[in-house]
Design a protein around this motif. Sequence first.
Motif, PDB file in Angstrom:
ATOM      1  N   LEU A 370       0.799  -1.229   0.000  1.00 39.78           N
ATOM      2  CA  LEU A 370       0.000   0.000   0.000  1.00 39.78           C
ATOM      3  C   LEU A 370       0.834   1.282   0.000  1.00 39.78           C
ATOM      4  N   PRO A 371       1.860   1.453   0.834  1.00 36.26           N
ATOM      5  CA  PRO A 371       2.609   2.719   0.800  1.00 36.26           C
ATOM      6  C   PRO A 371       3.199   3.021  -0.573  1.00 36.26           C
ATOM      7  N   GLY A 372       3.825   2.010  -1.180  1.00 38.74           N
ATOM      8  CA  GLY A 372       4.423   2.223  -2.487  1.00 38.74           C
ATOM      9  C   GLY A 372       3.401   2.494  -3.564  1.00 38.74           C
ATOM     10  N   LEU A 373       2.289   1.768  -3.510  1.00 42.48           N
ATOM     11  CA  LEU A 373       1.253   1.960  -4.530  1.00 42.48           C
ATOM     12  C   LEU A 373       0.624   3.342  -4.422  1.00 42.48           C
ATOM     13  N   LEU A 374       0.394   3.814  -3.205  1.00 40.53           N
ATOM     14  CA  LEU A 374      -0.157   5.163  -3.041  1.00 40.53           C
ATOM     15  C   LEU A 374       0.806   6.218  -3.574  1.00 40.53           C
ATOM     16  N   ALA A 375       2.095   6.045  -3.309  1.00 39.86           N
ATOM     17  CA  ALA A 375       3.085   7.005  -3.816  1.00 39.86           C
ATOM     18  C   ALA A 375       3.120   6.988  -5.338  1.00 39.86           C
ATOM     19  N   ALA A 376       3.060   5.790  -5.928  1.00 34.53           N
ATOM     20  CA  ALA A 376       3.047   5.696  -7.390  1.00 34.53           C
ATOM     21  C   ALA A 376       1.784   6.338  -7.963  1.00 34.53           C
ATOM     22  N   GLN A 377       0.647   6.117  -7.311  1.00 38.42           N
ATOM     23  CA  GLN A 377      -0.589   6.774  -7.748  1.00 38.42           C
ATOM     24  C   GLN A 377      -0.450   8.288  -7.719  1.00 38.42           C
ATOM     25  N   ALA A 378       0.186   8.810  -6.667  1.00 36.41           N
ATOM     26  CA  ALA A 378       0.348  10.254  -6.553  1.00 36.41           C
ATOM     27  C   ALA A 378       1.194  10.802  -7.700  1.00 36.41           C
ATOM     28  N   VAL A 379       2.251  10.080  -8.066  1.00 38.80           N
ATOM     29  CA  VAL A 379       3.077  10.513  -9.203  1.00 38.80           C
ATOM     30  C   VAL A 379       2.258  10.479 -10.487  1.00 38.80           C
ATOM     31  N   ALA A 380       1.505   9.393 -10.676  1.00 40.76           N
ATOM     32  CA  ALA A 380       0.699   9.274 -11.893  1.00 40.76           C
ATOM     33  C   ALA A 380      -0.331  10.389 -11.993  1.00 40.76           C
ATOM     34  N   VAL A 381      -1.045  10.657 -10.890  1.00 38.75           N
ATOM     35  CA  VAL A 381      -2.055  11.719 -10.909  1.00 38.75           C
ATOM     36  C   VAL A 381      -1.374  13.078 -11.073  1.00 38.75           C
ATOM     37  N   GLY A 382      -0.200  13.230 -10.457  1.00 37.99           N
ATOM     38  CA  GLY A 382       0.532  14.485 -10.585  1.00 37.99           C
ATOM     39  C   GLY A 382       0.915  14.775 -12.026  1.00 37.99           C
ATOM     40  N   VAL A 383       1.345  13.743 -12.741  1.00 35.16           N
ATOM     41  CA  VAL A 383       1.674  13.916 -14.158  1.00 35.16           C
ATOM     42  C   VAL A 383       0.448  14.389 -14.923  1.00 35.16           C
ATOM     43  N   GLY A 384      -0.693  13.770 -14.633  1.00 33.26           N
ATOM     44  CA  GLY A 384      -1.926  14.176 -15.308  1.00 33.26           C
ATOM     45  C   GLY A 384      -2.391  15.557 -14.908  1.00 33.26           C
ATOM     46  N   ALA A 385      -2.130  15.955 -13.651  1.00 38.49           N
ATOM     47  CA  ALA A 385      -2.533  17.280 -13.195  1.00 38.49           C
ATOM     48  C   ALA A 385      -1.676  18.372 -13.824  1.00 38.49           C
ATOM     49  N   VAL A 386      -0.423  18.051 -14.097  1.00 38.92           N
ATOM     50  CA  VAL A 386       0.495  19.041 -14.665  1.00 38.92           C
ATOM     51  C   VAL A 386       0.346  19.139 -16.172  1.00 38.92           C
ATOM     52  N   ARG A 387       0.166  17.990 -16.821  1.00 35.54           N
ATOM     53  CA  ARG A 387       0.097  17.957 -18.283  1.00 35.54           C
ATOM     54  C   ARG A 387      -1.291  17.534 -18.739  1.00 35.54           C
ATOM     55  N   ASP A 388      -2.042  18.482 -19.294  1.00 34.10           N
ATOM     56  CA  ASP A 388      -3.385  18.190 -19.787  1.00 34.10           C
ATOM     57  C   ASP A 388      -3.369  17.254 -20.993  1.00 34.10           C
ATOM     58  N   ALA A 389      -2.196  17.080 -21.605  1.00 36.36           N
ATOM     59  CA  ALA A 389      -2.121  16.268 -22.815  1.00 36.36           C
ATOM     60  C   ALA A 389      -2.477  14.814 -22.546  1.00 36.36           C
ATOM     61  N   TYR A 390      -2.263  14.349 -21.312  1.00 40.58           N
ATOM     62  CA  TYR A 390      -2.524  12.936 -21.008  1.00 40.58           C
ATOM     63  C   TYR A 390      -3.983  12.734 -20.610  1.00 40.58           C
ATOM     64  N   SER A 391      -4.849  12.893 -21.595  1.00 44.11           N
ATOM     65  CA  SER A 391      -6.277  12.697 -21.394  1.00 44.11           C
ATOM     66  C   SER A 391      -6.777  11.731 -22.451  1.00 44.11           C
ATOM     67  N   VAL A 392      -7.378  10.649 -22.012  1.00 42.32           N
ATOM     68  CA  VAL A 392      -7.838   9.612 -22.927  1.00 42.32           C
ATOM     69  C   VAL A 392      -9.067  10.084 -23.688  1.00 42.32           C
ATOM     70  N   ASP A 393      -9.083   9.852 -24.983  1.00 44.02           N
ATOM     71  CA  ASP A 393     -10.264  10.158 -25.786  1.00 44.02           C
ATOM     72  C   ASP A 393     -11.394   9.217 -25.384  1.00 44.02           C
ATOM     73  N   PRO A 394     -12.620   9.725 -25.266  1.00 41.92           N
ATOM     74  CA  PRO A 394     -13.732   8.863 -24.839  1.00 41.92           C
ATOM     75  C   PRO A 394     -13.889   7.596 -25.665  1.00 41.92           C
ATOM     76  N   ASP A 395     -13.626   7.697 -26.976  1.00 41.26           N
ATOM     77  CA  ASP A 395     -13.782   6.534 -27.841  1.00 41.26           C
ATOM     78  C   ASP A 395     -12.702   5.485 -27.608  1.00 41.26           C
TER      79      ASP A 395
END
Length: 452
Positions: A370-395
């Motif tokens: 759990l500690p490592g997975l939460l930290a990895a999630q935070a990095v992943a969400v942080g990347v998405g929060a900083v860069r709007d380009a990483y947004s999946v197309d609905p299709d």
Amino acid sequence: MSSSMRRRLAWTVWTVAVAGVLLATISTRYVVNDVLSANLGAWRIATTGVPWLDGFPLDAIETKPGQFLWVRESLHGHQVVFRSPGAVAAGIPAYLWPRGTAPEDFSLVPASTFAVLLTLLTLGLFARTLLPHLGHAATMVAVSALALATPVWSVSADSLWPHTVTLLGIAGMAWAASRSPVGSWAAVGAFGGVALWGRLHASLIVAVLGLVVSTRRRSLRPALSAGVVSAVFLAGATAWSRWVYGEWDPAGGYASVDVYATKAAEGERWDQLVNLAGLWVSPGRGLLVVTPCILLLVPALVRSWRALPDWATALLLGGLAYSVAQGLMNLFAGGTGFYGYRLMLETMACAFPALALSAARAGLVARALLPGLLAAQAVAVGVGAVRDAYSVDPDEAWHSNALWWAVTDIPTTGGALVVAAATATLAVRVLAPGWFTPWRNASPAEQAHQRG
């Protein structure tokens, strides 16, 4: 320095740090159609006192290619933004200081900044809910995970979405229901009213919460108090719709609610099941894919179910009911222009108190990961929060994953995930070695301490 002063200082530092992170990543130049339209509607009301856009040069509002405003003609003949009441009303305070009414005076910054403030209030309410059960350190870890390791960061704290409002309402319901042994059910209804102003079908959450607790306690008070007060807010949403759109329909500003509900009634069962599954397990938008730490806590949740406060499990059931309604009403992908999921933010928030209170009964594997997975999630969400380009197309939501896209686009992202996971695991090993002792093997005293 006394222990109480140290705790206040710690929470102050935490608040400033989280606020700094969230403010540093808000959207100031581009937001999706829904948010841009709601922000424009809030600005118009704040600066002119009326929502009408008659004669306003809408083409002067800066948009990106393919972007448009949700502006239509109301039943009483005015041009007006069509969005949910809470999405517009919540932004009004952000635009109250003196500003001009010309298109060039409109800015996204006030509303996005206000979204951070509302998110901090949400986190504060959740913290007050958990403190009596978990203590200060565990509560701080839990709300930090909610703030930075989930799309709360990349969606509701990024700009003023309806989810920003509904999450505040859900946190308030949890806090009010947890107050004293009996709870404050009128306050539950008030916060439920806030939530339904954001998304009308959030009324399901307050309804299930009140009814389940009333059934378990064999008392009408929770359901009756929460229902009556939330009904007042529903009436207020209806009055808002009458003023702005000329119709007695609380969903009048979000007409697609009615459209989706009709489609749900007429839709094919298989398509509906696939859509519901997409909310949970699609690579692009799935709750369990974007926030896999939830899976680690499910066994602990099952073990803890009977010991959890009735309001916590009832709130979770309300969130599940909401997810079913959401899957029947709207395409699971929820559009584009954001990282992770947004339509399941309410369900995740409803589950948060129960998951946090169950964590003490996690098994050895879950505790190790759990500690490592939460930290990895935070990095992943942080990347998405900083860069709007990483947004999946609905299709492509069944075939694409934004994190995989980011890792293949910038390989160092993968290294950052590994480093974050290893660092967090080591930090917990040093600072809280007892975390790695499985609950079932802990002494009775340790079990009591872990339960709070």
